[in-house]
Design an enzyme around this catalytic site. Structure first.
Site, PDB file in Angstrom:
ATOM      1  N   TYR A  99      31.866  28.377  42.104  1.00 38.97           N
ATOM      2  CA  TYR A  99      32.324  29.350  43.254  1.00 38.97           C
ATOM      3  C   TYR A  99      32.063  28.882  44.685  1.00 38.97           C
ATOM      4  O   TYR A  99      32.833  29.280  45.607  1.00 38.97           O
ATOM      5  CB  TYR A  99      31.042  30.507  42.830  1.00 38.97           C
ATOM      6  CG  TYR A  99      31.428  31.303  41.429  1.00 38.97           C
ATOM      7  CD1 TYR A  99      32.226  32.273  41.605  1.00 38.97           C
ATOM      8  CD2 TYR A  99      30.423  30.994  40.514  1.00 38.97           C
ATOM      9  CE1 TYR A  99      32.382  33.011  40.457  1.00 38.97           C
ATOM     10  CE2 TYR A  99      30.652  31.651  39.403  1.00 38.97           C
ATOM     11  CZ  TYR A  99      31.851  32.793  39.280  1.00 38.97           C
ATOM     12  OH  TYR A  99      31.886  33.067  38.087  1.00 38.97           O
ATOM     13  N   ASN A 122      39.416  40.801  40.056  1.00 41.05           N
ATOM     14  CA  ASN A 122      40.796  40.290  39.827  1.00 41.05           C
ATOM     15  C   ASN A 122      41.584  41.015  39.014  1.00 41.05           C
ATOM     16  O   ASN A 122      41.164  41.331  37.569  1.00 41.05           O
ATOM     17  CB  ASN A 122      40.661  38.876  39.002  1.00 41.05           C
ATOM     18  CG  ASN A 122      41.954  38.349  38.725  1.00 41.05           C
ATOM     19  OD1 ASN A 122      43.039  38.768  39.030  1.00 41.05           O
ATOM     20  ND2 ASN A 122      41.786  37.015  37.881  1.00 41.05           N
ATOM     21  N   HIS A 131      38.700  32.790  35.179  1.00 37.78           N
ATOM     22  CA  HIS A 131      37.952  32.060  33.921  1.00 37.78           C
ATOM     23  C   HIS A 131      37.496  30.823  34.444  1.00 37.78           C
ATOM     24  O   HIS A 131      36.660  29.944  33.758  1.00 37.78           O
ATOM     25  CB  HIS A 131      38.304  32.189  32.570  1.00 37.78           C
ATOM     26  CG  HIS A 131      39.997  31.601  32.583  1.00 37.78           C
ATOM     27  ND1 HIS A 131      40.949  32.150  32.888  1.00 37.78           N
ATOM     28  CD2 HIS A 131      40.088  30.443  32.142  1.00 37.78           C
ATOM     29  CE1 HIS A 131      42.127  31.338  32.583  1.00 37.78           C
ATOM     30  NE2 HIS A 131      41.455  30.150  32.093  1.00 37.78           N
ATOM     31  N   GLU A 157      41.868  25.502  26.982  1.00 37.23           N
ATOM     32  CA  GLU A 157      42.435  24.886  28.218  1.00 37.23           C
ATOM     33  C   GLU A 157      42.030  23.226  27.957  1.00 37.23           C
ATOM     34  O   GLU A 157      42.574  22.417  28.655  1.00 37.23           O
ATOM     35  CB  GLU A 157      42.461  25.385  29.336  1.00 37.23           C
ATOM     36  CG  GLU A 157      42.935  26.682  29.585  1.00 37.23           C
ATOM     37  CD  GLU A 157      42.921  27.306  31.018  1.00 37.23           C
ATOM     38  OE1 GLU A 157      42.333  26.544  31.979  1.00 37.23           O
ATOM     39  OE2 GLU A 157      43.431  28.491  31.118  1.00 37.23           O
TER      40      GLU A 157
END
Length: 159
Positions: A99, A122, A131, A157
């Site tokens: 963040y 979002n 994410h 991913e």
């Protein structure tokens, strides 16, 4: 303007996909759909070309054959929110940021908590990949779809 919405059962749960004839406006988990739906105005429960395109691209994403989305988006928010969500779109597939790194990306390094809050708002989850933002410690933190969904998406991913 009318907004069409279609639900789709994804590997991370039911997703609500909303689009006008021109742009995708929402991709929401069940847990945050009512909040997002309230911002969309007149909503019809039916598909259109963009909701179908979103589902097709999501299917390819979950199958591991798509790494980025090619859909027109219509996002509404404050300047800060729009810059925060744009920064999310710049995080590469398979990568994560903290963040605080995201706050630095938008030139507001002191806005870490506001970044976390805004990521939670979002309206286009997965496609605008909130994410991919994790705690500075490397731990998973907050996600509208739940931490299990966030963990699933990051593992997908990472393959």
């Amino acid at each position: 303007m009318n907004t069409n919405v279609e639900t789709w059962e994804s590997p991370v749960g039911i997703l609500y996909i909303a689009a006008t004839d021109y742009a995708l406006c929402a991709l929401a988990f069940d847990s945050n759909w009512q909040r997002i739906r309230a911002t969309l105005g007149n909503v019809k429960a039916q598909s259109n070309a963009l909701t179908q395109a979103a589902i097709s691209q999501l299917q390819a994403y979950f199958a591991g054959t798509r790494r980025c989305f090619a859909l027109p988006l219509e996002l509404h928010g404050t300047d800060f929110q729009l810059r925060t969500w744009q920064a999310l779109r710049e995080i590469p597939y398979g990568k994560t940021l903290s963040y605080s790194e995201q706050a630095q990306m938008i030139g507001q390094p002191q806005a870490v908590r506001a970044i976390g809050h805004t990521n939670g708002l979002n309206p286009v989850s997965i496609i605008v990949p909130c994410h991919r933002v994790i705690a500075k410690s490397g731990k998973l933190a907050g996600y509208a779809g739940g931490l299990a969904a966030k963990e699933y998406l990051l593992a997908l991913e990472a393959k």
